[in-house]
Design an enzyme around this catalytic site. Sequence first.
Site, PDB file in Angstrom:
ATOM      1  N   ASP A  16       0.560  -0.773   0.054  1.00 30.74           N
ATOM      2  CA  ASP A  16      -0.650   0.110   0.224  1.00 30.74           C
ATOM      3  C   ASP A  16       0.835   1.327   0.136  1.00 30.74           C
ATOM      4  OD1 ASP A  16      -2.666  -1.853   0.322  1.00 30.74           O
ATOM      5  OD2 ASP A  16      -0.997  -2.069   2.185  1.00 30.74           O
ATOM      6  N   HIS A  44      -4.691  -3.333   5.820  1.00 27.52           N
ATOM      7  CA  HIS A  44      -4.318  -3.626   4.584  1.00 27.52           C
ATOM      8  C   HIS A  44      -6.117  -4.053   4.308  1.00 27.52           C
ATOM      9  CE1 HIS A  44      -2.452  -4.719   1.390  1.00 27.52           C
ATOM     10  NE2 HIS A  44      -2.840  -6.415   1.061  1.00 27.52           N
TER      11      HIS A  44
HETATM   12  N1  LIG Z   1      -0.513  -8.272   2.340  1.00 27.61           N
HETATM   13  C1  LIG Z   1      -0.834  -8.101   0.917  1.00 27.61           C
HETATM   14  O1  LIG Z   1      -0.516  -6.326   0.361  1.00 27.61           O
HETATM   15  C2  LIG Z   1      -1.305  -8.857  -0.033  1.00 27.61           C
HETATM   16  C3  LIG Z   1      -1.194  -9.875   0.382  1.00 27.61           C
HETATM   17  N2  LIG Z   1      -1.697 -11.589  -0.243  1.00 27.61           N
HETATM   18  C4  LIG Z   1      -2.103 -12.449   0.252  1.00 27.61           C
HETATM   19  O2  LIG Z   1      -1.103 -13.430  -0.094  1.00 27.61           O
HETATM   20  C5  LIG Z   1      -1.779 -14.448  -0.065  1.00 27.61           C
HETATM   21  C6  LIG Z   1      -0.855 -15.544  -0.754  1.00 27.61           C
HETATM   22  O3  LIG Z   1      -1.226 -15.343  -1.992  1.00 27.61           O
HETATM   23  P1  LIG Z   1      -0.653 -15.975  -3.229  1.00 27.61           P
HETATM   24  O4  LIG Z   1       0.622 -16.604  -3.697  1.00 27.61           O
HETATM   25  O5  LIG Z   1      -0.889 -15.513  -4.789  1.00 27.61           O
HETATM   26  O6  LIG Z   1      -1.677 -17.595  -3.580  1.00 27.61           O
HETATM   27  P2  LIG Z   1      -1.685 -18.536  -4.221  1.00 27.61           P
HETATM   28  O7  LIG Z   1      -2.633 -19.464  -4.090  1.00 27.61           O
HETATM   29  O8  LIG Z   1      -1.150 -18.395  -5.432  1.00 27.61           O
HETATM   30  O9  LIG Z   1      -0.337 -19.162  -3.188  1.00 27.61           O
HETATM   31  C7  LIG Z   1      -0.929 -19.790  -1.918  1.00 27.61           C
HETATM   32  C8  LIG Z   1      -0.518 -21.056  -1.301  1.00 27.61           C
HETATM   33  O10 LIG Z   1      -0.157 -21.290   0.220  1.00 27.61           O
HETATM   34  C9  LIG Z   1       0.147 -22.424   0.187  1.00 27.61           C
HETATM   35  N3  LIG Z   1      -0.562 -22.745   1.771  1.00 27.61           N
HETATM   36  C10 LIG Z   1      -2.257 -22.665   1.675  1.00 27.61           C
HETATM   37  N4  LIG Z   1      -1.793 -23.149   3.075  1.00 27.61           N
HETATM   38  C11 LIG Z   1      -1.383 -23.283   3.382  1.00 27.61           C
HETATM   39  C12 LIG Z   1      -0.991 -23.327   5.776  1.00 27.61           C
HETATM   40  N5  LIG Z   1      -1.939 -24.033   5.553  1.00 27.61           N
HETATM   41  N6  LIG Z   1       0.717 -23.031   5.745  1.00 27.61           N
HETATM   42  C13 LIG Z   1       1.268 -23.664   4.378  1.00 27.61           C
HETATM   43  N7  LIG Z   1       0.929 -23.749   3.191  1.00 27.61           N
HETATM   44  C14 LIG Z   1      -0.025 -22.768   2.714  1.00 27.61           C
HETATM   45  C15 LIG Z   1      -0.787 -23.258  -1.266  1.00 27.61           C
HETATM   46  O11 LIG Z   1      -0.713 -24.429  -0.762  1.00 27.61           O
HETATM   47  C16 LIG Z   1       0.013 -22.553  -1.893  1.00 27.61           C
HETATM   48  O12 LIG Z   1       1.213 -23.144  -2.754  1.00 27.61           O
HETATM   49  C17 LIG Z   1      -3.576 -14.458   0.075  1.00 27.61           C
HETATM   50  O13 LIG Z   1      -4.284 -14.479   1.039  1.00 27.61           O
HETATM   51  C18 LIG Z   1      -3.207 -12.968  -0.907  1.00 27.61           C
HETATM   52  O14 LIG Z   1      -4.464 -12.503  -0.663  1.00 27.61           O
HETATM   53  C19 LIG Z   1      -1.880 -10.882  -1.412  1.00 27.61           C
HETATM   54  C20 LIG Z   1      -1.417  -9.512  -2.257  1.00 27.61           C
HETATM   55  C21 LIG Z   1      -0.997  -9.054  -1.224  1.00 27.61           C
HETATM   56  O1  LIG Z   2      -5.964  -7.461  -3.209  1.00 31.85           O
HETATM   57  C1  LIG Z   2      -6.307  -8.770  -2.897  1.00 31.85           C
HETATM   58  O2  LIG Z   2      -6.617  -9.688  -2.247  1.00 31.85           O
HETATM   59  C2  LIG Z   2      -4.583  -9.147  -2.736  1.00 31.85           C
HETATM   60  C3  LIG Z   2      -3.835  -7.582  -1.683  1.00 31.85           C
HETATM   61  O3  LIG Z   2      -4.251  -7.970  -1.027  1.00 31.85           O
HETATM   62  C4  LIG Z   2      -3.192  -6.358  -2.511  1.00 31.85           C
HETATM   63  O4  LIG Z   2      -3.120  -6.675  -4.064  1.00 31.85           O
HETATM   64  O5  LIG Z   2      -2.915  -5.351  -1.525  1.00 31.85           O
END
Ligand SMILES: NC(=O)C1=CN([C@@H]2O[C@H](COP(=O)(O)OP(=O)(O)OC[C@H]3O[C@@H](n4cnc5c(N)ncnc54)[C@H](O)[C@@H]3O)[C@@H](O)[C@H]2O)C=CC1
Ligand SMILES: O=C([O-])CC(=O)C(=O)O
Length: 325
Positions: A159, A187
């Site tokens: 952000d 967030h």
């Molecule tokens: N804070 C932020 O600014 C942001 C947060 N996110 C969040 O990050 C997270 C991951 O996003 P992506 O990598 O795109 O998702 P993704 O679905 O591509 O990957 C998530 C991975 O986590 C694994 N996983 C699920 N449960 C698990 C557990 N209990 N222990 C270990 N691994 C586990 C899955 O098998 C998968 O490999 C989402 O919740 C997304 O919303 C995404 C972008 C920005």
């Molecule tokens: O928007 C979402 O769900 C993924 C995220 O947290 C971001 O891009 O800031």
Amino acid sequence: MKKPVRVAVTGAAGQIGYSLLFRIASGAMLGPDQPVILQLLDITPSLPALNGVVMELDDCAFPLLAGIVQTDDPKVAFKDADIALLVGARPRGPGMERKDLLEANGAIFTTQGKALNEVASRDVKVLVVGNPANTNAYIAMKNAPDLNPANFTAMMRLDHNRALTQVAQKTGTTIADVKKLTVWGNHSSTQYPDIFHAEVKSQNAAQLINNQQWLESEFIPTVQQRGAAIIKARGLSSAASAANAAIDHIRNWVLGTPEGDWVTMGVPANGEYGYSDLIYGYPVTCKDGKYTIVQGLEISEFSRSRMDASAKELSEERDAIKHLL
Ligand SMILES: NC(=O)C1=CN([C@@H]2O[C@H](COP(=O)(O)OP(=O)(O)OC[C@H]3O[C@@H](n4cnc5c(N)ncnc54)[C@H](O)[C@@H]3O)[C@@H](O)[C@H]2O)C=CC1
Ligand SMILES: O=C([O-])CC(=O)C(=O)O
């Protein structure tokens, strides 16, 4: 040669993992002279995909990569971890708010908080990325009573970086010219990107831009809704920019923030600006591996109402996950 730092990454087989691991191993996060051991966690069905990522890490022949652990057991992944990036969690799809993920994701952070409590380094620096990041960090922190609560943080850096770019583009400057931005709160779509203390080439950003309409109708909503806009455009939530923000967050926490600037981190609130018992986005400076919340900033009524709204949302999320504490 320095002693390797143990970096645990959860969700390592996911899309953020794929953008994150190679940069950590290349030295982008902890510096060009700091060896790392990657301790990678994913769920059992994702282990074959994780093994493919590990094969690619091997094939990069990174001189700083001193070892790789791959596992579906949090106690193996977090053993003696100095840094833990908690990414593994379900991402949202179109039309969802991040807090809609609490039910699916919250319990992950109970288990992982307990495992960190048991086996991680007593100084472990934890960054929660998985959404809803602030409340998941709160869950992990509360399930790790033997660790310092200050070591649990949530990612607000994406952000912060998004807001920096909006201000640089609006003022026709570059990122290096923009300083002291803050994204207060959660967030989520209630976050409050604040330019009233920000500087552009040492001039106050709000005074320089001097456009309330842009502030209220463009800047704030664009930053608040950027995650949803990426999902709409890409069909998947942001990944490379999220990985980049995680690297920025840890690099500044470990190696410090530059003189005359600050960054936004989601950290435990202990009364600062009137908030407590939340993981709240604050301006922080970092030195010697510790962060300090910037205190004493003057808060206008305009800012206060937005900061309060985000704190209220966080306290509602906290009330919804009492059973996970
Ligand atoms: N804070 C932020 O600014 C942001 C947060 N996110 C969040 O990050 C997270 C991951 O996003 P992506 O990598 O795109 O998702 P993704 O679905 O591509 O990957 C998530 C991975 O986590 C694994 N996983 C699920 N449960 C698990 C557990 N209990 N222990 C270990 N691994 C586990 C899955 O098998 C998968 O490999 C989402 O919740 C997304 O919303 C995404 C972008 C920005
Ligand atoms: O928007 C979402 O769900 C993924 C995220 O947290 C971001 O891009 O800031």
